[in-house]
Design a protein around this motif. Structure first.
Motif, mmCIF file in Angstrom:
data_model
loop_
_atom_site.group_PDB
_atom_site.id
_atom_site.type_symbol
_atom_site.label_atom_id
_atom_site.label_comp_id
_atom_site.label_asym_id
_atom_site.label_seq_id
_atom_site.Cartn_x
_atom_site.Cartn_y
_atom_site.Cartn_z
ATOM 1 N N MET A 90 45.440 -38.452 15.841
ATOM 2 C CA MET A 90 46.171 -39.531 15.178
ATOM 3 C C MET A 90 45.351 -40.819 15.181
ATOM 4 S SD MET A 90 49.548 -41.473 16.633
ATOM 5 C CE MET A 90 48.542 -42.435 17.775
ATOM 6 N N TRP A 91 44.788 -41.148 16.348
ATOM 7 C CA TRP A 91 44.025 -42.403 16.496
ATOM 8 C C TRP A 91 42.823 -42.432 15.568
ATOM 9 C CZ3 TRP A 91 44.815 -46.750 19.494
ATOM 10 C CH2 TRP A 91 43.768 -47.662 19.520
ATOM 11 N N SER A 111 42.329 -45.191 12.665
ATOM 12 C CA SER A 111 41.252 -46.151 12.928
ATOM 13 C C SER A 111 40.286 -46.284 11.763
ATOM 14 C CB SER A 111 40.478 -45.736 14.189
ATOM 15 O OG SER A 111 41.299 -45.823 15.319
ATOM 16 N N LYS A 112 40.438 -45.439 10.753
ATOM 17 C CA LYS A 112 39.578 -45.567 9.581
ATOM 18 C C LYS A 112 39.860 -46.851 8.823
ATOM 19 C CE LYS A 112 38.777 -40.625 8.920
ATOM 20 N NZ LYS A 112 38.923 -39.443 8.029
ATOM 21 N N SER A 113 41.042 -47.419 9.057
ATOM 22 C CA SER A 113 41.361 -48.730 8.490
ATOM 23 C C SER A 113 41.212 -49.766 9.593
ATOM 24 C CB SER A 113 42.798 -48.747 7.949
ATOM 25 O OG SER A 113 43.208 -50.077 7.686
ATOM 26 N N ASP A 114 40.317 -50.721 9.402
ATOM 27 C CA ASP A 114 40.082 -51.735 10.436
ATOM 28 C C ASP A 114 41.344 -52.539 10.726
ATOM 29 O OD1 ASP A 114 37.461 -51.026 10.807
ATOM 30 O OD2 ASP A 114 36.664 -52.495 9.386
ATOM 31 N N LYS A 115 42.129 -52.809 9.684
ATOM 32 C CA LYS A 115 43.338 -53.606 9.881
ATOM 33 C C LYS A 115 44.338 -52.856 10.750
ATOM 34 C CE LYS A 115 46.850 -56.351 7.571
ATOM 35 N NZ LYS A 115 47.322 -56.938 6.310
ATOM 36 N N THR A 160 44.957 -44.582 2.760
ATOM 37 C CA THR A 160 44.193 -43.374 3.085
ATOM 38 C C THR A 160 44.354 -43.004 4.557
ATOM 39 O OG1 THR A 160 42.548 -43.924 1.389
ATOM 40 C CG2 THR A 160 41.880 -42.342 3.089
ATOM 41 N N ALA A 161 44.302 -44.003 5.426
ATOM 42 C CA ALA A 161 44.428 -43.746 6.870
ATOM 43 C C ALA A 161 45.774 -43.120 7.197
ATOM 44 C CB ALA A 161 44.225 -45.042 7.651
ATOM 45 N N TRP A 162 46.849 -43.687 6.648
ATOM 46 C CA TRP A 162 48.181 -43.136 6.918
ATOM 47 C C TRP A 162 48.359 -41.763 6.281
ATOM 48 C CZ3 TRP A 162 51.382 -43.565 10.542
ATOM 49 C CH2 TRP A 162 51.552 -44.773 11.222
ATOM 50 N N SER A 163 47.783 -41.586 5.092
ATOM 51 C CA SER A 163 47.892 -40.295 4.420
ATOM 52 C C SER A 163 47.334 -39.171 5.288
ATOM 53 C CB SER A 163 47.134 -40.346 3.082
ATOM 54 O OG SER A 163 47.237 -39.115 2.402
ATOM 55 N N GLU A 164 46.220 -39.440 5.965
ATOM 56 C CA GLU A 164 45.608 -38.435 6.834
ATOM 57 C C GLU A 164 46.329 -38.329 8.174
ATOM 58 O OE1 GLU A 164 41.435 -39.063 7.207
ATOM 59 O OE2 GLU A 164 41.079 -39.136 5.043
#
Length: 647
Positions: free
Chosen positions: A365-366, A370-374, A510-514
């Motif tokens: 999950m992390w 973490s692919k999104s810096d925000k 994208t981060a949440w999608s994955e």
């Protein structure tokens, strides 16, 4: 071998009493005396601050209440503010706030002045970035500069008309008129030094201003307070509390301990009330290369333990090895709690949160989020609204449902304002008002009964049965989410999430999608970690904390960061040309940051400390530690001996 470098000298417990007396001598409105108190690890910084506040309360309480004046205590974080509030007796003359909140309260409402500041500042920013672009090369950096210039030009156009401004300390509001954290500090510093009336208002309201963790407080803000004191020397007393060796965050004043206004009084607390003699001695040796301040241990302090475990990089069975190390420490120290993973008095310090994720089991999950810096920045602090929806509402709901805790389940649904408990729903089902809620909870329980269920499946069932309100940014991922009776298709959802729900950028989507495709019950381990219910902490996150026993894990490869490098600090890797150039110019490098971090982590322990160092050259590290007198020969434990030690 001489113990001079390894065991700190001891002094009576009241050795630093003169500091608190000296501070009180400054606490008179007309004294003209402001002060800086340097307080190393375990020296009782918060105690001295509390003593000062108690003294002022007794002396000025009645007058200040009548005159509407207050004593301001400014801290760096919400946690620090909460700790101070817990330490002092509640009284309306105390105003305890974070530095950002204090600065915003001072500039709030000055909308036209804020607008003018932007109109004067932005053109200079554009010119600077344009100059960098003219000298730079094409590529990602160039694309980023062009986007920044376009954004700033658009902001100038937006500022062509009068505007009002807001500030969200939680950083959630991203509307155009919302000030960023950094801009709040910059604007405050500028106004305080250029608008005499603002300084007059502040000192009339706050004759005493104390700034805690001053080494991490933005240097522009600190310098603005220096100027305020200079201009209003007989109307305000400013007191700074901190320790430059524990400066962790960027933006702090690096020269705070080396330069100061001439008329400020300096106090130096030298007692370490926390740690054993060996640990205090190690801290002294570490900072000997920096400001050379040293501490005493208190009379009667035990010798304590420091041990070093050197391991090769890339070792695969880290969990097993680190468990063996804790068992070895339990044997060496005769302290069985070293092996207790539930002990609140034991801390394992990691360089990055993702290292905890791999050890605790929320790494999948992390890594995706973490692919999104925000998102990464906010989940590191436990402040991401969407993840908190899962950790603070959905997971407790799942636990209550699976364990048939009906009253707890209903309490969660009520507090989270479940649509199924809306008055209109209950009214339309008078014969059995909770029928729909029971049916929805039954379907929810069936889904979460699978230990491998994904976040997305949980989100889908919640939305399908309207058991909980779905956070706006997650609505785009729910195929059956309805709004105004219209079903949102996937492509439409993305568009509306970006426009109507203010999703910051595609990286978040994208981060949440994955991440939603990963296992839901990772959230249990994340929640345990972020709530500090596990023994894992980060190196940076424990400043101010203390534990009986501490294990520090240093692994540059696994951390994957660039701000710190233990391999460089221990002499295994050479400084880069850029870092060497900075060092020659007297500027801060990663080496300086790592030294301070090594000091912070080494001084958290009360009694026993284990340094676990993953390195590409164990011989070099060992030689460095011995040469610097950080370690004695008999404090190194060979990995091959771990089993025999722990038996």
């Amino acid at each position: 071998m001489s113990e001079e470098f390894y065991l700190a000298e001891t002094k009576p417990v009241d050795y630093d009493c003169s500091v608190d007396i000296g501070i009180q001598d400054c606490l008179s409105i007309a004294s003209g005396k402001s002060f800086i108190t340097f307080a190393g690890a375990g020296s009782g910084k918060t105690y001295s601050l509390k003593e000062a506040l108690d003294y002022l309360k007794e002396r000025y309480s009645s007058d200040f209440i009548r005159q509407g004046k207050q004593i301001s205590v400014v801290t760096f974080t919400n946690n620090a503010a909460d700790e101070i509030k817990d330490r002092i007796e509640q009284n309306i003359i105390f105003s305890v706030s974070t530095i950002h909140s204090f600065c915003w309260s001072a500039i709030s409402g000055f909308d036209q002045d804020i607008r003018k500041w932007y109109l004067e500042t932005i053109p200079n920013d554009i010119a600077k970035i344009q100059d960098e672009e003219n000298r730079g090369r094409a590529g990602k950096a160039s694309d980023a500069r062009k986007r920044t210039i376009s954004r700033l030009i658009e902001k100038l156009e937006w500022l062509s008309e009068p505007r009002s401004f807001i500030y969200d300390p939680n950083g959630v509001n991203s509307s155009e008129n919302s000030l960023s954290h950094s801009d709040v500090l910059k604007i405050f510093s500028n106004f305080l030094t250029t608008k005499p009336m603002m300084g007059e208002v502040i000192v009339n309201k706050f004759p005493f201003i104390f700034i805690d963790e001053s080494q991490d407080t933005n240097k522009e803000v600190i310098n603005a307070f220096f100027e305020l004191k200079n201009a209003k020397y007989d109307k305000v007393v400013v007191g700074l509390f901190g320790d430059t060796m524990q400066r962790i965050f960027g933006g702090g004043e690096p020269d705070l301990g080396k330069t100061k206004p001439n008329d400020w009084v300096v106090f130096d607390k030298k007692m370490n009330h926390r740690s054993a003699r060996r640990i205090v001695g190690l801290g002294n040796q570490i900072r000997n290369e920096d400001d050379k301040r040293s501490q005493y241990a208190r009379h009667g302090a035990v010798e304590g333990f420091v041990r070093y475990f050197l391991l090769p990089l890339g070792i695969e069975n880290k969990n097993e090895v680190e468990t063996s190390i804790r068992e070895a420490m339990a044997n060496i120290t005769k302290d069985v709690d070293w092996a207790d993973t539930q002990s609140k008095e034991t801390a394992i310090l990691l360089l990055e949160h993702k290292m905890a994720g791999r050890r605790l089991g929320f790494d999948d999950m992390w890594d995706k989020l973490s692919k999104s810096d925000k998102i990464k920045d906010r989940i590191s602090e436990g402040e991401n609204n969407e993840l908190n929806f899962f950790s603070k509402i959905v997971f407790p709901l799942a636990e209550a449902s699976l364990n048939d805790r009906r009253s707890e389940l209903m309490s969660i649904l009520r507090e989270s304002k479940s649509p199924l408990l809306d008055a209109s729903v209950l009214e339309s089902n008078r014969e059995d008002p909770l029928e729909l809620a029971r049916m929805a909870e039954h379907e929810f329980r069936n889904v979460v009964s699978s230990k491998n269920v994904s976040f997305r499946s949980v989100l889908e069932i919640l939305s399908e049965h309207k058991l909980l309100k779905i956070p706006e940014k997650l609505q785009a991922f729910v195929s059956n989410f309805e709004e105004s009776g219209d079903e949102l298709e996937s492509g439409q959802a993305i568009h509306e999430a970006e426009e109507d729900r203010v999703v910051a950028d595609n990286s978040e989507f994208t981060a949440w999608s994955e991440a939603l495709e990963t296992e839901f019950f990772q959230i249990r381990n994340y929640k345990e970690y972020i709530d500090e219910d596990s023994i894992f902490r980060t190196h940076q996150g424990v400043k101010g904390n203390e534990f009986e026993r501490v294990m520090v894990i240093m692994d540059d490869n696994e951390a994957g960061g660039f701000l710190f490098s233990y391999e460089q600090y221990f002499g295994v890797k050479e400084l880069s040309k850029a870092s060497q150039k900075k060092r020659d110019a007297g500027e801060e490098t990663g080496l300086d940051r790592t030294r301070r971090l090594f000091y912070v982590t080494s001084t958290r322990a009360k009694t026993s400390l284990a340094h676990v160092i993953y390195t590409s050259d164990m011989k070099k590290v060992k030689k460095y530690l011995i040469d610097k007198k950080f370690a004695r020969e008999d404090e190194f434990i060979e990995i091959s001996n771990l089993n025999s030690i722990s038996e």
